[in-house]
Design an enzyme around this catalytic site. Structure first.
Site, PDB file in Angstrom:
ATOM      1  N   CYS A 273       0.829  -1.209   0.000  1.00  9.97           N
ATOM      2  CA  CYS A 273       0.000   0.000   0.000  1.00  9.97           C
ATOM      3  C   CYS A 273       0.867   1.264   0.000  1.00  9.97           C
ATOM      4  CB  CYS A 273      -0.921  -0.036   1.215  1.00  9.97           C
ATOM      5  SG  CYS A 273      -1.850   1.465   1.440  1.00  9.97           S
TER       6      CYS A 273
ATOM      7  N   CYS B  24      -1.474   1.691  -3.140  1.00  6.08           N
ATOM      8  CA  CYS B  24      -2.467   2.758  -2.977  1.00  6.08           C
ATOM      9  C   CYS B  24      -1.860   4.167  -2.945  1.00  6.08           C
ATOM     10  CB  CYS B  24      -3.253   2.570  -1.677  1.00  6.08           C
ATOM     11  SG  CYS B  24      -3.407   0.887  -1.102  1.00  6.08           S
TER      12      CYS B  24
ATOM     13  N   LYS C 166       0.164   5.395  -6.118  1.00  8.46           N
ATOM     14  CA  LYS C 166      -0.790   5.437  -7.220  1.00  8.46           C
ATOM     15  C   LYS C 166      -1.742   6.627  -7.100  1.00  8.46           C
ATOM     16  CE  LYS C 166      -4.558   3.651  -6.463  1.00  8.46           C
ATOM     17  NZ  LYS C 166      -5.435   2.536  -6.080  1.00  8.46           N
TER      18      LYS C 166
ATOM     19  N   TYR D 144      -8.770  -3.468 -11.810  1.00  7.71           N
ATOM     20  CA  TYR D 144      -8.648  -2.067 -11.406  1.00  7.71           C
ATOM     21  C   TYR D 144      -7.213  -1.537 -11.499  1.00  7.71           C
ATOM     22  CZ  TYR D 144      -6.811  -2.775  -6.621  1.00  7.71           C
ATOM     23  OH  TYR D 144      -6.029  -3.070  -5.525  1.00  7.71           O
TER      24      TYR D 144
ATOM     25  N   GLU E 178      -6.400   1.716 -13.690  1.00  9.71           N
ATOM     26  CA  GLU E 178      -5.832   2.906 -13.038  1.00  9.71           C
ATOM     27  C   GLU E 178      -4.518   3.321 -13.694  1.00  9.71           C
ATOM     28  OE1 GLU E 178      -7.513   2.535  -8.481  1.00  9.71           O
ATOM     29  OE2 GLU E 178      -5.598   1.624  -8.946  1.00  9.71           O
TER      30      GLU E 178
ATOM     31  N   HIS F 193     -25.665  22.151  -2.087  1.00 10.98           N
ATOM     32  CA  HIS F 193     -25.528  22.672  -3.440  1.00 10.98           C
ATOM     33  C   HIS F 193     -24.428  23.738  -3.487  1.00 10.98           C
ATOM     34  CE1 HIS F 193     -26.755  23.980  -7.406  1.00 10.98           C
ATOM     35  NE2 HIS F 193     -26.717  25.230  -6.963  1.00 10.98           N
TER      36      HIS F 193
ATOM     37  N   GLU G 197     -25.069  15.995  -4.698  1.00 15.51           N
ATOM     38  CA  GLU G 197     -26.483  16.380  -4.670  1.00 15.51           C
ATOM     39  C   GLU G 197     -27.292  15.640  -5.736  1.00 15.51           C
ATOM     40  OE1 GLU G 197     -27.656  20.405  -5.901  1.00 15.51           O
ATOM     41  OE2 GLU G 197     -25.663  20.650  -6.778  1.00 15.51           O
TER      42      GLU G 197
END
Ligand code: FAD
Length: 494
Positions: free
Chosen positions: A86, A91, A94, A216, A220, A485, A490
């Site tokens: 990681c 992670c 990356k 993935y 990525e 908003h 939203e």
């Protein structure tokens, strides 16, 4: 130089100057490493510990610290850098490279910034600085917790007898947290392909790359490299990307990636890699062209075709530990292997969700169970997950196909709501990239069974949605909560 380094100008090790610069950028002062033990020439000496953890990645570090906090004498053995996949080659680097790529792309789109290859050198310096800071910080926190670190390769002579060079440690309990590594491409010339591990050592990027894989990590890296100006071909075995994600999302993502210039090749079966005139040629077959071999030429090739458990050389077979069909360690619900005093967590397990938070939760749970108070195991039904490509994907809960299967195949019991829109961020960037939100619902109660979002804000939104899904979120809750908003989130409300 190994054969794998097909692009030697790319895969050069970090020079001392870069490392110095990385340390300067690092926000926190360097921390002294725990001293390495002298081994040469000394006869083996045996020591005692309550808990020996093999592997200082996400799971191992979490387990070691938690066990030490309960007063256990803990030894943590690591053969590489503290922090594991990681921190050092997963992670963290990356995600940071992805930030750099996104900023470069936004700036080059609307503020006359050059963007592209020249940004990589800057980005990798920042990544190395953060990795160095994390290595030091992990080491310091382990020392503060009272965990002793032994640097070296661990091997088991018995379930509770661990050999590290000339050192022998007898443990009451042993935890294997050795993680996983990229699977090699099993075709002639496969050694010409690099892996995700190599990317984070690159000082510069190639002009073109063929990325093999559709999971993935492949997606990525293809997306990150493309945003640094690399011409990318993505060769996918299946007829869609991201097999574990919802099909509508992966279809929309394929369109979005293609629009950014990534060339996608589906249903490909790569058969051969060969070196020709400074480039690598990838030969593959495609169902749509039976009997015809097609080729892609690129300056570099990356294989991201899956990962395999780091269990070789640990001596597990020799001491009779049972392995799963795919090669990882088989454990029971308490993470105990077939040898009762030997436990395994994280990516080295046969059946597991291979994510950092999962390894951490399992490591802490085992440490609590062995040395502290038994606690509840984390809920693995609603594990939020993300793909940090551009646009990013965030998902939690069931895909539409999984929900229908869970409803006994009765598709009328499942309903979906899909919304497509262009975010303000993309309007500002001057592109019409469409974002997509898909909710998978129980048709009768309106309970949200799964949420699948495609937008750069998706991973952050999905982290919070995971709590809501666990608590039984319904569409009526979304309709009766006021949205904030202007945000991307939203679009889920009202
Ligand atoms: P690791 O972190 O792999 O640690 C295992 C450690 O054991 C290593 O340091 C290794 O050197 C050491 N070791 C192995 N054998 C021995 C031995 N015999 N003796 C001593 N030491 C040994 N997960 C996410 O949650 N989010 C992400 O965005 C994400 N992105 C990723 C991107 C990439 C490119 C990759 C490769 C992975 C990514 N992951 C991500 C997955 C995540 O990194 C892993 O699930 C996680 O690191 C697993 O932790 P672990 O403790 O099981 O193993």
């Amino acid at each position: 130089m190994t054969k794998r380094q097909a692009t030697p100008e790319i895969a050069t090790p970090t020079p001392a100057k870069e490392r110095r610069r990385a340390r300067e950028i690092s926000a926190e002062p360097a921390v002294e490493n725990v001293p390495r033990r002298k081994r040469a020439g000394k006869p083996p000496k045996a020591r005692e510990a309550d808990f020996v953890v093999i592997g200082a990645g996400s799971g191992g570090v979490a387990a070691a610290r938690r066990a030490a906090s309960h007063g256990a004498r803990v030894i943590l053995v690591e053969r590489g850098a503290i922090g594991g996949t990681c921190v050092n080659r997963g992670c963290v680097p990356k995600k940071m490279l992805s930030y750099g790529a996104t900023w470069a792309a936004i700036l080059s789109g609307c503020l006359s910034h050059t963007g592209g290859k020249e940004d990589w050198r800057d980005a990798i310096v920042r990544v190395n600085a953060e990795v160095a800071r994390l290595n030091a910080s992990y080491t310091q926190r382990l020392a503060e917790a009272g965990v002793e670190i032994l640097h070296g390769e661990a091997r088991l002579a018995a379930p509770t007898e661990i050999v590290i060079g000339n050192e022998i440690v007898h443990a009451r309990k042993t935890l294997i947290a050795t993680g996983a590594r990229p699977r090699a491409l099993p075709v002639p010339g496969g050694e010409l392909a690099g892996t995700s591990d190599d990317v984070f050592t690159w000082q510069t990027v190639p002009a073109s790359i063929a990325v093999i894989g559709g999971g993935y990590i492949a997606v990525e890296l293809a997306s990150i490299l493309s945003r640094y100006g690399v011409k990318v071909d993505l060769l996918v075995r299946e007829d869609w990307l991201l097999p574990r994600f919802d099909h509508d999302i992966s279809r929309s993502l394929a369109e979005a990636l293609a629009a950014t210039g990534i060339r996608l090749h589906f249903n490909t079966d790569v058969t051969l890699l060969s070196q020709t005139n400074g480039a690598v040629e990838v030969c593959y077959r495609q169902d749509s062209h039976p009997g015809r071999t097609q080729t892609v030429r690129a300056q570099a090739v990356l294989a991201a075709i899956g990962r395999e458990a780091n269990v070789h050389g640990l001596g597990l077979e020799e001491i009779g530990v049972k392995m799963g069909p795919k090669g990882g360690i088989r454990v029971d619900r308490q993470f105990r292997s077939s040898e009762r005093s030997l436990y395994a967590i994280g990516d080295c397990m046969a059946e597991n969700i291979h994510l950092t938070p999962v390894a951490i939760a399992q490591g802490r749970w085992v440490a609590d169970r062995l040395f502290g108070k038994r606690g509840d195991i984390a809920d693995f039904d609603f594990v939020p997950t993300a793909v940090f490509c551009e646009p990013a994907i965030g998902a939690v809960g069931l895909t539409e196909a999984q929900a229908i299967e869970a409803a006994g195949g009765k598709a009328d019991r499942i309903r979906t709501e899909i919304k497509r829109f262009v975010s303000l961020e993309n309007r500002f960037g001057g592109n019409a990239q469409t974002s997509m939100f898909k909710l998978v619902l129980n048709a009768r109660s309106g309970r949200v069974l799964g949420a699948h979002l495609m937008d750069n804000a998706a991973p952050e939104i999905v982290q919070t949605l995971a709590v809501a899904l666990r608590l039984g979120l319904k569409t009526s809750h979304l309709k009766s909560t006021l949205p904030l908003h202007p945000t991307v989130a939203e679009e889920l409300f009202g």
